[in-house]
Scaffold this motif. Structure first.
Motif, PDB file in Angstrom:
ATOM      1  N   GLY A 211      89.238  49.718  37.923  1.00  0.00           N
ATOM      2  CA  GLY A 211      87.791  49.727  39.112  1.00  0.00           C
ATOM      3  C   GLY A 211      87.271  50.784  39.032  1.00  0.00           C
ATOM      4  O   GLY A 211      87.027  51.100  40.175  1.00  0.00           O
ATOM      5  N   VAL A 212      86.774  51.316  37.839  1.00  0.00           N
ATOM      6  CA  VAL A 212      85.505  51.779  38.036  1.00  0.00           C
ATOM      7  C   VAL A 212      84.367  51.371  36.557  1.00  0.00           C
ATOM      8  O   VAL A 212      84.485  50.576  36.745  1.00  0.00           O
ATOM      9  CB  VAL A 212      85.674  53.582  37.636  1.00  0.00           C
ATOM     10  N   GLY A 213      82.690  51.902  37.826  1.00  0.00           N
ATOM     11  CA  GLY A 213      81.756  50.739  37.134  1.00  0.00           C
ATOM     12  C   GLY A 213      80.247  51.232  38.078  1.00  0.00           C
ATOM     13  O   GLY A 213      80.352  51.962  38.661  1.00  0.00           O
ATOM     14  N   ALA A 214      79.703  50.253  37.910  1.00  0.00           N
ATOM     15  CA  ALA A 214      78.682  50.793  38.796  1.00  0.00           C
ATOM     16  C   ALA A 214      78.440  48.337  38.811  1.00  0.00           C
ATOM     17  O   ALA A 214      78.515  47.826  38.466  1.00  0.00           O
ATOM     18  CB  ALA A 214      77.598  51.265  37.706  1.00  0.00           C
ATOM     19  N   ALA A 215      77.585  49.059  39.819  1.00  0.00           N
ATOM     20  CA  ALA A 215      76.615  47.632  40.256  1.00  0.00           C
ATOM     21  C   ALA A 215      75.051  47.848  41.209  1.00  0.00           C
ATOM     22  O   ALA A 215      74.949  48.759  41.452  1.00  0.00           O
ATOM     23  CB  ALA A 215      77.796  47.133  40.898  1.00  0.00           C
ATOM     24  N   GLY A 216      74.502  46.761  41.018  1.00  0.00           N
ATOM     25  CA  GLY A 216      73.042  46.953  41.384  1.00  0.00           C
ATOM     26  C   GLY A 216      72.458  45.647  41.661  1.00  0.00           C
ATOM     27  O   GLY A 216      72.967  44.420  41.398  1.00  0.00           O
ATOM     28  N   LYS A 217      71.441  45.804  41.976  1.00  0.00           N
ATOM     29  CA  LYS A 217      69.941  44.280  42.091  1.00  0.00           C
ATOM     30  C   LYS A 217      69.567  44.457  40.655  1.00  0.00           C
ATOM     31  O   LYS A 217      68.405  45.412  40.851  1.00  0.00           O
ATOM     32  CB  LYS A 217      70.218  45.117  44.093  1.00  0.00           C
ATOM     33  N   LEU A 218      68.826  43.240  41.024  1.00  0.00           N
ATOM     34  CA  LEU A 218      67.990  42.440  39.977  1.00  0.00           C
ATOM     35  C   LEU A 218      66.717  41.972  40.510  1.00  0.00           C
ATOM     36  O   LEU A 218      67.004  40.864  40.623  1.00  0.00           O
ATOM     37  CB  LEU A 218      68.443  42.070  38.640  1.00  0.00           C
ATOM     38  N   ASP A 219      65.337  42.415  40.217  1.00  0.00           N
ATOM     39  CA  ASP A 219      64.795  41.825  40.826  1.00  0.00           C
ATOM     40  C   ASP A 219      64.140  40.621  40.152  1.00  0.00           C
ATOM     41  O   ASP A 219      64.451  41.177  38.956  1.00  0.00           O
ATOM     42  CB  ASP A 219      63.340  43.103  41.023  1.00  0.00           C
ATOM     43  N   GLY A 220      63.026  40.009  40.417  1.00  0.00           N
ATOM     44  CA  GLY A 220      63.107  38.825  39.523  1.00  0.00           C
ATOM     45  C   GLY A 220      63.830  37.601  39.158  1.00  0.00           C
ATOM     46  O   GLY A 220      64.607  37.660  40.226  1.00  0.00           O
ATOM     47  N   TYR A 221      63.117  37.175  38.697  1.00  0.00           N
ATOM     48  CA  TYR A 221      64.310  35.588  38.478  1.00  0.00           C
ATOM     49  C   TYR A 221      64.630  34.781  39.433  1.00  0.00           C
ATOM     50  O   TYR A 221      65.427  33.709  39.610  1.00  0.00           O
ATOM     51  CB  TYR A 221      65.455  36.032  37.579  1.00  0.00           C
ATOM     52  N   GLU A 222      63.863  34.862  40.796  1.00  0.00           N
ATOM     53  CA  GLU A 222      63.336  33.847  42.383  1.00  0.00           C
ATOM     54  C   GLU A 222      64.203  32.486  41.467  1.00  0.00           C
ATOM     55  O   GLU A 222      64.136  31.601  42.745  1.00  0.00           O
ATOM     56  CB  GLU A 222      62.423  34.607  42.831  1.00  0.00           C
ATOM     57  N   ASP A 223      62.985  31.846  40.309  1.00  0.00           N
ATOM     58  CA  ASP A 223      63.301  30.615  40.171  1.00  0.00           C
ATOM     59  C   ASP A 223      64.351  30.210  39.818  1.00  0.00           C
ATOM     60  O   ASP A 223      64.003  29.127  38.683  1.00  0.00           O
ATOM     61  CB  ASP A 223      61.968  30.339  39.367  1.00  0.00           C
ATOM     62  N   LYS A 224      65.106  31.124  39.214  1.00  0.00           N
ATOM     63  CA  LYS A 224      66.662  31.292  38.162  1.00  0.00           C
ATOM     64  C   LYS A 224      67.867  30.593  39.313  1.00  0.00           C
ATOM     65  O   LYS A 224      67.960  31.447  40.324  1.00  0.00           O
ATOM     66  CB  LYS A 224      66.622  31.531  36.895  1.00  0.00           C
ATOM     67  N   TYR A 225      68.526  29.789  38.523  1.00  0.00           N
ATOM     68  CA  TYR A 225      70.226  29.561  39.427  1.00  0.00           C
ATOM     69  C   TYR A 225      70.673  29.021  38.626  1.00  0.00           C
ATOM     70  O   TYR A 225      70.424  29.134  37.394  1.00  0.00           O
ATOM     71  CB  TYR A 225      69.779  29.266  40.622  1.00  0.00           C
ATOM     72  N   PHE A 226      72.314  28.808  38.999  1.00  0.00           N
ATOM     73  CA  PHE A 226      72.573  28.612  37.993  1.00  0.00           C
ATOM     74  C   PHE A 226      73.864  27.570  38.276  1.00  0.00           C
ATOM     75  O   PHE A 226      73.964  27.202  39.700  1.00  0.00           O
ATOM     76  CB  PHE A 226      73.775  29.580  37.236  1.00  0.00           C
ATOM     77  N   LYS A 227      74.369  26.322  37.093  1.00  0.00           N
ATOM     78  CA  LYS A 227      74.960  25.257  37.592  1.00  0.00           C
ATOM     79  C   LYS A 227      76.888  25.464  37.372  1.00  0.00           C
ATOM     80  O   LYS A 227      76.851  25.439  35.808  1.00  0.00           O
ATOM     81  CB  LYS A 227      74.861  24.128  37.105  1.00  0.00           C
ATOM     82  N   GLY A 228      77.298  25.125  38.507  1.00  0.00           N
ATOM     83  CA  GLY A 228      78.308  24.864  37.928  1.00  0.00           C
ATOM     84  C   GLY A 228      79.571  26.759  38.269  1.00  0.00           C
ATOM     85  O   GLY A 228      78.622  27.855  38.778  1.00  0.00           O
ATOM     86  N   ARG A 229      80.485  26.761  38.113  1.00  0.00           N
ATOM     87  CA  ARG A 229      81.668  27.869  38.531  1.00  0.00           C
ATOM     88  C   ARG A 229      81.382  28.621  37.147  1.00  0.00           C
ATOM     89  O   ARG A 229      83.106  28.211  36.787  1.00  0.00           O
ATOM     90  CB  ARG A 229      82.050  28.226  39.903  1.00  0.00           C
ATOM     91  N   LYS A 230      81.212  29.237  35.802  1.00  0.00           N
ATOM     92  CA  LYS A 230      82.032  29.486  34.688  1.00  0.00           C
ATOM     93  C   LYS A 230      83.053  30.610  34.749  1.00  0.00           C
ATOM     94  O   LYS A 230      83.250  31.110  35.895  1.00  0.00           O
ATOM     95  CB  LYS A 230      80.750  29.865  33.851  1.00  0.00           C
ATOM     96  N   PRO A 231      83.799  29.937  34.609  1.00  0.00           N
ATOM     97  CA  PRO A 231      85.210  31.026  34.856  1.00  0.00           C
ATOM     98  C   PRO A 231      85.496  32.246  33.811  1.00  0.00           C
ATOM     99  O   PRO A 231      85.979  32.889  33.587  1.00  0.00           O
ATOM    100  CB  PRO A 231      86.581  30.358  34.355  1.00  0.00           C
TER     101      PRO A 231
ATOM    102  N   GLY B 198      68.902  37.527  46.480  1.00  0.00           N
ATOM    103  CA  GLY B 198      68.691  37.974  45.131  1.00  0.00           C
ATOM    104  C   GLY B 198      69.499  37.876  44.446  1.00  0.00           C
ATOM    105  O   GLY B 198      70.796  38.202  44.165  1.00  0.00           O
ATOM    106  N   TRP B 199      69.523  38.265  42.393  1.00  0.00           N
ATOM    107  CA  TRP B 199      70.400  38.648  41.634  1.00  0.00           C
ATOM    108  C   TRP B 199      71.255  40.279  41.964  1.00  0.00           C
ATOM    109  O   TRP B 199      70.683  41.091  42.347  1.00  0.00           O
ATOM    110  CB  TRP B 199      69.256  38.806  40.277  1.00  0.00           C
ATOM    111  N   THR B 200      72.231  40.660  41.888  1.00  0.00           N
ATOM    112  CA  THR B 200      72.546  41.307  41.635  1.00  0.00           C
ATOM    113  C   THR B 200      73.573  41.254  40.307  1.00  0.00           C
ATOM    114  O   THR B 200      74.030  40.083  39.354  1.00  0.00           O
ATOM    115  CB  THR B 200      74.517  41.486  42.780  1.00  0.00           C
ATOM    116  N   PHE B 201      74.039  42.160  39.830  1.00  0.00           N
ATOM    117  CA  PHE B 201      75.102  42.513  38.642  1.00  0.00           C
ATOM    118  C   PHE B 201      75.840  43.261  38.593  1.00  0.00           C
ATOM    119  O   PHE B 201      75.760  45.045  39.141  1.00  0.00           O
ATOM    120  CB  PHE B 201      73.895  43.116  37.163  1.00  0.00           C
ATOM    121  N   GLY B 202      77.088  43.506  38.127  1.00  0.00           N
ATOM    122  CA  GLY B 202      78.300  44.474  38.411  1.00  0.00           C
ATOM    123  C   GLY B 202      79.000  44.721  36.901  1.00  0.00           C
ATOM    124  O   GLY B 202      78.665  43.391  35.923  1.00  0.00           O
TER     125      GLY B 202
END
Length: 572
Positions: A346-366, A423-427
């Motif tokens: 329950g401790v860490g960080a998260a933020g937003k990543l600009d770019g890669y608007e033309d990228k997506y992903f297929k499926g829901r990897k576990p 947009g893309w986010t990463f945590g």
């Protein structure tokens, strides 16, 4: 698991296994494959692979109220609801009713339990990592608790045996602190995860980002079990996997045990005592209460495996009182119930990543990413404020239409916004090691009995100074890594919760070299009662910072084969 049978007239077996989760399934498989007639006892209801996964193929719109539970339903799991983990309609039925299965807290303890055949092997997060000698040697080098009676070389062959059978998706890294496993192909990182991976490698010496190592088949290779097949990337794992893609007792080890013809499975069987014979100094069997009828039974066996979960197995030992063991079976050291551990998160960080608007992903990897431990490994990595280390788990993703619900747009603009991904986010969140402390413990309350007339567990355990100091670094380093990786609006967080929240409860019947300071020996045997083995998380002498289930499986397979050998030699 096509058929399970129970013969009421039979009360004697070669072996008894208590519990059907990760450890119990492996104990059953190995004992049965070694030719032992084995009775497997599960306190909860029967669950058949595929047949009893009622929500596995349901979509969000199939659930009333979008899967949210009513206040009345939430109240039945009022302690587990504190975690936010159990109270969702797609899977809350796996978790016990807190009102029907009470426990006591001197200090808050989040105990999440699933009472059914398969146990939490149906519910686990499936991250699977080997320990290293850094972990097995830490207690001795630092003078903490007691030394492990084993080293990595003792367990390595059993990790290999287990991984070959289970199927672990991952990437070989060659790190001394995180030995490589026998791997299935790695689940690919998405573009945001790959971006952070590359930037962290560029800007931080000795830090690695890889895909989480998870117990999922990710190839066309044939694995033993009930029709196990490749992961379908549905990410509905906690509901039960009808494909058998992730490892569970129900799809793998229990069918293997059944196939031998040596297994008898009896669900609805609450084991509450191991019977001791003072003349032979051995256990002779177990006492059982039928969950539904509340009838009592006794079953006899030459060897007994307690795999009921860390706290439940220790509770059974504590209730196994006799003239020889007035404070619980094997408790000559007064360590039974002590040294509760978990992982703090329950401790860490998260933020937003600009770019890669033309990228997506297929499926829901576990799975997502994993950052192996990089603290207290020598040299500049050593910290003065805390011992041991931590890793991170996390992921990158794109937002969706939900982000525009609260916006003021309408008409054509709103429709267009809904159709575009956000947009893309990463945590990333840390998983830190918790040190063993004798005063972090559980006891039995004989004044507060459950509906079967058995004492309830009382927890008195909390995070201590080392964990709190570690959390500061966990938060700071997560923030620094994401900031230097080029993310914006990076926010650090720290929501500590309590012990138990990591769902990796460990300790309470630790291994050791000396019967005066430990409960079990290096083969998971109770020091003073050699035909009783404990192979769930109770045996853990320290916690490391990685998910523990792979280690439970390796130790269980090793212990079960040891028991079979000892029986054949007439030594049990």
């Amino acid at each position: 698991m096509s058929k399970f049978y129970y013969n009421e007239e039979q009360d004697s077996y070669d072996a008894i296994v208590v519990g059907t989760g990760i450890s119990g399934g492996w104990a059953a498989k190995e004992l049965c494959e070694n030719g032992l007639k084995t009775l497997v006892l599960e306190r909860g209801r029967m669950v058949k692979h595929r047949e009893d996964y009622p929500t596995a193929n349901m979509d969000t719109w199939d659930f009333p109220n979008n899967g949210e539970l009513s206040p009345e339903e939430v109240a039945k799991q009022f302690k587990q609801a504190r975690t936010g983990y159990t109270v969702r309609a797609p899977h809350n039925f796996w978790f016990v009713n807190d009102l029907e299965h009470p426990y006591n807290e001197t200090k808050r303890f989040d105990w999440m339990r699933g009472y059914h055949v398969g146990g939490r092997s149906l519910l686990w997060g499936r991250h699977s990592y080997r320990w290293s000698d850094i972990d097995f040697e830490a207690n001795k080098k630092e003078g903490i608790a007691v030394d492990w009676p084993v080293r990595y070389k003792d367990i390595a062959p059993w990790y290999t045996k287990v991984e070959t059978y289970v199927g672990i998706s991952g990437e070989a890294l060659g790190l001394p602190q995180l030995p490589d496993s026998v791997f299935e192909p790695m689940m690919e990182l998405n573009c945001a995860e790959q971006h952070v991976r590359e930037k962290v490698a560029e800007k931080f010496d000795g830090r690695v980002i890889t895909a989480g190592r998870v117990a999922h088949i990710n190839s066309s290779k044939k694995f033993e079990g009930d029709g196990r097949s490749k992961c379908q990337y549905r990410n509905r794992c906690i509901r039960g996997c009808p494909f058998g893609a992730y490892f569970s007792s129900n799809s793998s080890t229990l069918p293997a045990a059944e196939a031998t013809g040596n297994m008898t499975l009896r669900p609805d069987s609450i084991v509450h005592e191991v019977i001791y014979d003072p003349d032979t100094k051995k256990a002779t069997g177990v006492k059982v209460i039928d969950r539904v009828t509340k009838e009592t039974f006794e079953f006899k066996a030459k060897v007994i495996f307690l795999c009921a979960s860390s706290m439940a197995s220790t509770a059974i030992l504590m209730q196994s009182r006799s003239d020889r063991f007035p404070n619980g079976m094997g408790n000559d050291s007064d360590q039974l119930g002590r040294n509760i551990m978990d992982h703090h998160l329950g401790v860490g960080a998260a933020g937003k990543l600009d770019g890669y608007e033309d990228k997506y992903f297929k499926g829901r990897k576990p799975n997502g990413i994993y950052v192996p431990r990089f603290r207290n490994l020598g040299g500049k990595s050593n910290m003065k404020t805390f011992k041991r280390g931590y890793g991170y788990q996390g992921s990158g993703s794109r937002g969706n239409w939900e982000e525009v619900v609260s916006e003021l747009s309408h008409g054509k603009d709103l429709k267009e916004a809904i159709l575009k991904p956000g947009g893309w986010t990463f945590g990333m969140g840390g998983f830190g090691e918790v040190l063993p402390h004798e005063d972090n413990r559980m006891t039995m309350n004989y004044d507060n009995l459950d509906q079967w007339g058995l004492p309830t567990v009382t927890f008195d355990a909390e995070f201590q100074e080392n964990e709190w100091n570690m959390r500061e670094d966990m938060k700071e380093q997560a923030y620094e890594m994401l900031s230097k990786a080029g993310l914006r609006d990076v926010q650090a967080f720290d929501r500590p919760g309590a012990l138990g929240l990591g769902i990796h409860e460990m300790g309470t019947a630790r291994m050791g070299r000396d019967p005066k300071t430990s409960v079990l020996n290096g083969y998971n045997q109770v020091h003073a009662v050699k035909n009783v083995y404990v192979t769930d998380g109770a045996f853990m002498t320290s916690a490391a910072c990685v998910n523990p289930s792979l280690t439970y499986m390796a130790f269980t397979a090793r212990a079960a084969n040891h028991a079979a050998e000892q029986l054949k030699k007439g030594l049990l």
